[in-house]
Design an enzyme around this catalytic site. Structure first.
Site, PDB file in Angstrom:
ATOM      1  N   ALA A  62       6.185  -3.707 -25.698  1.00 38.47           N
ATOM      2  CA  ALA A  62       7.050  -2.534 -25.540  1.00 38.47           C
ATOM      3  C   ALA A  62       8.365  -2.841 -26.250  1.00 38.47           C
ATOM      4  CB  ALA A  62       7.301  -2.287 -24.054  1.00 38.47           C
ATOM      5  N   GLY A 108       3.025  -5.051 -23.961  1.00 39.45           N
ATOM      6  CA  GLY A 108       2.327  -3.767 -24.095  1.00 39.45           C
ATOM      7  C   GLY A 108       1.215  -3.792 -25.137  1.00 39.45           C
ATOM      8  N   GLU A 111      -1.616  -5.222 -23.389  1.00 40.32           N
ATOM      9  CA  GLU A 111      -2.010  -4.235 -22.372  1.00 40.32           C
ATOM     10  C   GLU A 111      -2.803  -3.089 -22.988  1.00 40.32           C
ATOM     11  OE1 GLU A 111       2.106  -4.148 -20.909  1.00 40.32           O
ATOM     12  OE2 GLU A 111       1.289  -4.369 -18.893  1.00 40.32           O
ATOM     13  N   GLU A 131       6.473 -11.042 -20.336  1.00 37.08           N
ATOM     14  CA  GLU A 131       7.535 -10.254 -19.689  1.00 37.08           C
ATOM     15  C   GLU A 131       8.461 -11.058 -18.792  1.00 37.08           C
ATOM     16  OE1 GLU A 131       4.474  -9.236 -20.193  1.00 37.08           O
ATOM     17  OE2 GLU A 131       4.483  -7.141 -20.853  1.00 37.08           O
TER      18      GLU A 131
HETATM   19  N1  COA Z   1      10.676  -5.031 -28.990  1.00 40.79           N
HETATM   20  C1  COA Z   1      11.620  -4.752 -29.897  1.00 40.79           C
HETATM   21  N2  COA Z   1      11.732  -5.396 -31.056  1.00 40.79           N
HETATM   22  C2  COA Z   1      10.850  -6.385 -31.308  1.00 40.79           C
HETATM   23  C3  COA Z   1       9.839  -6.744 -30.403  1.00 40.79           C
HETATM   24  C4  COA Z   1       9.779  -6.009 -29.198  1.00 40.79           C
HETATM   25  N3  COA Z   1       8.836  -6.250 -28.282  1.00 40.79           N
HETATM   26  N4  COA Z   1       9.139  -7.756 -30.927  1.00 40.79           N
HETATM   27  C5  COA Z   1       9.668  -8.028 -32.124  1.00 40.79           C
HETATM   28  N5  COA Z   1      10.705  -7.192 -32.359  1.00 40.79           N
HETATM   29  C6  COA Z   1      11.564  -7.148 -33.548  1.00 40.79           C
HETATM   30  C7  COA Z   1      12.545  -8.305 -33.580  1.00 40.79           C
HETATM   31  O1  COA Z   1      13.684  -8.022 -32.764  1.00 40.79           O
HETATM   32  C8  COA Z   1      12.896  -8.345 -35.043  1.00 40.79           C
HETATM   33  O2  COA Z   1      13.766  -7.269 -35.338  1.00 40.79           O
HETATM   34  P1  COA Z   1      15.075  -7.481 -36.266  1.00 40.79           P
HETATM   35  O3  COA Z   1      14.508  -7.956 -37.580  1.00 40.79           O
HETATM   36  O4  COA Z   1      15.652  -6.099 -36.325  1.00 40.79           O
HETATM   37  O5  COA Z   1      15.911  -8.504 -35.561  1.00 40.79           O
HETATM   38  C9  COA Z   1      11.551  -8.004 -35.704  1.00 40.79           C
HETATM   39  O6  COA Z   1      10.793  -7.325 -34.728  1.00 40.79           O
HETATM   40  C10 COA Z   1      10.781  -9.231 -36.161  1.00 40.79           C
HETATM   41  O7  COA Z   1      10.620 -10.107 -35.049  1.00 40.79           O
HETATM   42  P2  COA Z   1      11.083 -11.647 -35.053  1.00 40.79           P
HETATM   43  O8  COA Z   1      11.350 -12.031 -33.641  1.00 40.79           O
HETATM   44  O9  COA Z   1      12.166 -11.859 -36.043  1.00 40.79           O
HETATM   45  O10 COA Z   1       9.741 -12.324 -35.581  1.00 40.79           O
HETATM   46  P3  COA Z   1       9.279 -13.812 -35.305  1.00 40.79           P
HETATM   47  O11 COA Z   1       8.123 -14.054 -36.232  1.00 40.79           O
HETATM   48  O12 COA Z   1      10.428 -14.753 -35.327  1.00 40.79           O
HETATM   49  O13 COA Z   1       8.717 -13.799 -33.790  1.00 40.79           O
HETATM   50  C11 COA Z   1       7.509 -12.885 -31.911  1.00 40.79           C
HETATM   51  C12 COA Z   1       7.604 -13.029 -33.449  1.00 40.79           C
HETATM   52  C13 COA Z   1       6.396 -11.910 -31.614  1.00 40.79           C
HETATM   53  C14 COA Z   1       7.188 -14.251 -31.286  1.00 40.79           C
HETATM   54  C15 COA Z   1       8.868 -12.370 -31.359  1.00 40.79           C
HETATM   55  O14 COA Z   1       9.238 -11.226 -32.103  1.00 40.79           O
HETATM   56  C16 COA Z   1       8.842 -11.982 -29.903  1.00 40.79           C
HETATM   57  O15 COA Z   1       8.858 -12.863 -29.037  1.00 40.79           O
HETATM   58  N6  COA Z   1       8.809 -10.661 -29.599  1.00 40.79           N
HETATM   59  C17 COA Z   1       8.901 -10.161 -28.260  1.00 40.79           C
HETATM   60  C18 COA Z   1       7.585 -10.300 -27.539  1.00 40.79           C
HETATM   61  C19 COA Z   1       7.717  -9.807 -26.131  1.00 40.79           C
HETATM   62  O16 COA Z   1       8.417 -10.370 -25.313  1.00 40.79           O
HETATM   63  N7  COA Z   1       6.995  -8.732 -25.820  1.00 40.79           N
HETATM   64  C20 COA Z   1       6.949  -8.166 -24.531  1.00 40.79           C
HETATM   65  C21 COA Z   1       7.917  -7.071 -24.399  1.00 40.79           C
HETATM   66  S1  COA Z   1       7.891  -6.388 -22.785  1.00 40.79           S
END
Ligand code: COA
Length: 254
Positions: A62, A108, A111, A131
């Site tokens: 999400a 999500g 999910e 989460e």
């Molecule tokens: N919501 C909003 N933005 C998200 C996102 C999310 N769930 N997951 C990734 N993004 C965004 C990042 O903020 C980043 O945006 P920016 O370039 O504007 O800063 C972009 O997507 C790329 O992600 P980044 O974190 O730079 O890539 P990465 O390869 O370093 O890491 C992940 C990849 C998936 C490990 C990391 O993005 C992450 O942990 N995401 C969140 C996962 C999460 O907690 N999901 C559950 C949400 S309830």
């Protein structure tokens, strides 16, 4: 979102927000609902494949940036609306939905894969419900459906550690039906759809309904309540802020 007919009866829906790793905001959820309900109502469409655009992610969860300032009431509503429009909707569709997990399927994203009828993964896929690392809990059915798929013990461990698992482990857990080389994922999804589409569409719909009937609904309501409750904590504010600021959160339990 890109909707493409791969044949007369098979549709590919690609979630197309690659810069944000296809994170699900309310707009994407509403668009997906519209596309999926059109497919469900179209008697020509007999199966749908869901995929994420880009090379990195199916869906990274999400949209944290969208919900980080929500109140507990807004949090609860987000969960209930999302469930109604997308996650419960997909699960109950009579047109089978295949999740082709082409990269990160987190929060999500996992999910949505769990609500789909079949899951296939690329070797590059990584799955998890992180989460609690943000000070919140899964709110789109993850606390219920993960345990349905892989059992309570494994679900508890995955949700409490928030750790990702790779495609092999997901296969060992029974979370995905098959793991294939990245470039073969769509072909495998098409092959699986074709195997399903050889059968009676009417019977497929009834089978989905009958299988779903085994699982109770009360837990989903509890999940939405508790998801909203998490939004009132300082840990939630700290966890989401830490994500945006790219630092480790400092949780206090308040
Ligand atoms: N919501 C909003 N933005 C998200 C996102 C999310 N769930 N997951 C990734 N993004 C965004 C990042 O903020 C980043 O945006 P920016 O370039 O504007 O800063 C972009 O997507 C790329 O992600 P980044 O974190 O730079 O890539 P990465 O390869 O370093 O890491 C992940 C990849 C998936 C490990 C990391 O993005 C992450 O942990 N995401 C969140 C996962 C999460 O907690 N999901 C559950 C949400 S309830």
């Amino acid at each position: 979102m890109i909707v493409k007919n791969l044949s007369d009866h098979l549709q590919l829906i690609t979630i197309n927000r690659p810069q944000q790793l296809n994170a699900l905001n309310r707009e994407v959820i509403a668009e997906l609902h519209r596309a999926l309900s059109r497919a469900e109502e179209d008697p020509q469409i007999r199966a749908v494949i869901l995929m994420g655009s880009g090379d990195k992610a199916f869906i990274a969860g999400a949209d944290i940036k969208e919900f980080m300032h929500f109140t507990p009431e807004e949090g609860k509503k987000l969960s209930e609306e999302g469930q109604r429009l997308l996650f419960d909707y997909v699960e109950q569709m009579h047109t089978p939905v295949i999740a082709a997990i082409n990269g990160y399927a987190l929060g999500g994203g996992l999910e949505l894969a769990l609500a789909s009828h079949v899951r296939l993964a690329s070797e590059r896929a990584k799955m998890g419900l992180p989460e609690v690392s943000l000070g919140v809990i899964p709110g789109y059915g993850g606390t219920q459906r993960l345990a349905q798929h892989i059992g309570k013990g494994r679900a508890m461990e995955m949700i409490l550690t928030g750790k990702m698992i790779d495609a092999r482990k997901a296969y060992d857990y029974g979370l995905v039906g098959e793991v294939v080389p990245h470039e073969k994922l769509l072909d495998k999804a098409v092959e699986t759809a074709e195997a399903i589409m050889k059968n009676s569409p009417a019977a497929i719909g009834l089978a989905i309904e009958a299988i779903n009937a085994a699982y109770g609904r009360d837990g989903f309501k509890v999940e939405s309540e508790l998801f909203g409750k998490a939004f009132a904590t300082e840990d939630f504010k700290e966890g989401t802020r830490a994500f945006v600021e790219r630092r480790k959160p400092n949780f206090t339990g308040k």
